[in-house]
Design an enzyme around this catalytic site. Sequence first.
Site, PDB file in Angstrom:
ATOM      1  N   LYS A   1       1.512  -7.074  11.792  1.00  0.00           N
ATOM      2  CA  LYS A   1       0.385  -6.577  12.590  1.00  0.00           C
ATOM      3  C   LYS A   1      -0.713  -6.089  11.652  1.00  0.00           C
ATOM      4  CE  LYS A   1      -1.529  -2.773  14.961  1.00  0.00           C
ATOM      5  NZ  LYS A   1      -2.601  -2.727  13.943  1.00  0.00           N
TER       6      LYS A   1
ATOM      7  N   GLU B   1       3.292   4.101   2.851  1.00  0.00           N
ATOM      8  CA  GLU B   1       2.381   4.341   1.722  1.00  0.00           C
ATOM      9  C   GLU B   1       1.156   5.012   2.334  1.00  0.00           C
ATOM     10  OE1 GLU B   1       3.098   3.592  -1.515  1.00  0.00           O
ATOM     11  OE2 GLU B   1       1.287   4.765  -1.727  1.00  0.00           O
TER      12      GLU B   1
ATOM     13  N   CYS C   1      -6.944   4.319  -1.124  1.00  0.00           N
ATOM     14  CA  CYS C   1      -6.053   5.482  -1.241  1.00  0.00           C
ATOM     15  C   CYS C   1      -5.982   5.929  -2.690  1.00  0.00           C
ATOM     16  CB  CYS C   1      -4.692   5.225  -0.620  1.00  0.00           C
ATOM     17  SG  CYS C   1      -3.962   3.684  -1.058  1.00  0.00           S
TER      18      CYS C   1
ATOM     19  N   GLU D   1      -8.046  14.221   2.301  1.00  0.00           N
ATOM     20  CA  GLU D   1      -8.534  12.868   2.023  1.00  0.00           C
ATOM     21  C   GLU D   1      -9.725  12.568   2.935  1.00  0.00           C
ATOM     22  OE1 GLU D   1      -5.978   9.475   2.947  1.00  0.00           O
ATOM     23  OE2 GLU D   1      -6.496   8.644   0.981  1.00  0.00           O
TER      24      GLU D   1
HETATM   25  C1  UN1 Z   1      -5.326   1.120  -1.881  1.00  0.00           C
HETATM   26  O1  UN1 Z   1      -6.126   1.926  -2.322  1.00  0.00           O
HETATM   27  O2  UN1 Z   1      -4.997   1.162  -0.684  1.00  0.00           O
HETATM   28  O3  UN1 Z   1      -5.363   0.082  -7.732  1.00  0.00           O
HETATM   29  C2  UN1 Z   1      -4.734   0.053  -2.727  1.00  0.00           C
HETATM   30  C3  UN1 Z   1      -6.107  -0.223  -6.811  1.00  0.00           C
HETATM   31  C4  UN1 Z   1      -5.851  -1.511  -6.049  1.00  0.00           C
HETATM   32  C5  UN1 Z   1      -5.019  -1.249  -4.848  1.00  0.00           C
HETATM   33  C6  UN1 Z   1      -5.461  -0.086  -4.024  1.00  0.00           C
HETATM   34  N1  UN1 Z   1      -5.220  -2.467  -6.913  1.00  0.00           N
HETATM   35  O4  UN1 Z   1      -7.038   0.489  -6.484  1.00  0.00           O
END
Ligand code: UN1
Length: 490
Positions: free
Chosen positions: A169, A244, A278, A375
């Site tokens: 999804k 995550e 993130c 965040e």
């Molecule tokens: C994310 O921020 O959800 O290292 C993943 C990084 C990318 C992946 C980020 N290769 O910022």
Amino acid sequence: MNYINGSWVPAKSGETLDSTNPANGNVVGTVPRSGKADVDVAVQAARQAFERWRLTPAPVRGNILLKAARILEERKQSLGELVTKEMGKVIAEGLGDVQEAVDMGYYMAGEGRRMSGQTTHSELPDKDMKSIREPLGVWGIITPWNFPIAIPGWKIFAALICGNTLVYKPSRETPVCGVEFTRAFHDAGLPKGVLNLVTGTGSEVGDALVSHPGIDGISFTGSCDVGLAIEASCGKLHKPAATEMGGKNAILVMDDADVDLAVHGAIWGGFGTTGQRCTAASRVVLHRAIRKEFTQKFIRRARALKLGDGLSAEVGPLINAASLEKVTQYVEIGRKEGARLLCGGKPTKGRGRGFFFEPTVFDKVKPGMRIAQEEIFGPVVSLLECKDLKEGIAIVNGTQFGLSSAIYTRNVNSSAVAERELQSGLVYINASTIGSEVHLPFGGIKSTGIGHKEAGGLGGALDTFSRVKVVYRDFSGRLQRAQLDTEAVR
Ligand code: UN1
């Protein structure tokens, strides 16, 4: 269209959802608004396909994944543009998003000929022992909008090479990317039912997947609220939840740092993907000796960033109106908390309609302030100050999250201490908080995650999507008792 059991089908209800471009509101595509009934058929298809797929030799599974990765690579330009149109990130990053999935595809295809377990020696004669990896069954894959090709790539290539079958999804914000990603597997000849796509909203499709008795595990990347709820539901149902979640990552800039390099890193980490990673560097902790110099240079660069449609600008829009509202509110919160706004702070119309927000920098931020703890997921960077390495590390570690952190220093000893003491799944030295590569694990600690990692390498996604079975074989033809009949201890 949904993709179920090898066919492209509408939602049973016939309902649809539009996906729009966050830079201008144009409709990028229309997809099914699916519900529980669609999830039911998709899970059934995945269950049926599981027996054959799990018994397909892993190198053969790998060959199909290799083809899918090649197809993604061939379509890199058009997929990258689609990422930019549907998600908003600038085109270079849209292409990078696709490349990350291609890299993961090639890497995981190779795992088809590796995916090693362990063999070792028995303490008894005429007995051998080994551990092997086996798939868990049917996984629900729930992915976010900020990496609409890369993150499905991390999860789906890894889950498939292990022999699982899937119901996927994609985010409600980027379903067209989900459709095009899935198409690569269809075109590569993946057997029907192995990968099923169901588009729709989190509350209608996501919830149905998480609570479905035919789903053996959930892999999710997204917000903390949703991730914790998934963990709780999965806990009650006794199935793994690989979640995550958020980050509040910091760059620590020491007095002996190359300040220009640190400024480059902080701009890239803070405003790349409009801060919607993130791994974004939403905090920068400055040694007081370089605070002034860094701040001046950083502000100059932040002000000069060109905001607009990702096809031509340096910073794209935020994903939607709710996000624009959230970022606006955080600027208000920061002001009220007594932080000093150095630049940005307002939504702008950019070069058209769209959810644009100026790159924003706050100074005089204290570690306990909400803007230094929560965040924001937007182009807002908080500058904090420290007096030495120890205090700097304590500030970096002083949040509930633990995804990524970085230190800029030319002192090898400081880098070693930071590497040991920083409490995050990823640590960067003289590089920004973003930029992970697919062949080492990706994931965080504390509120970011409970240890199921993404991507490759030791402890990576293969460990998430497979479980280890231990096999002992005694070919002595007599009863041999471990620990009791062992020569050395008799
Ligand atoms: C994310 O921020 O959800 O290292 C993943 C990084 C990318 C992946 C980020 N290769 O910022």
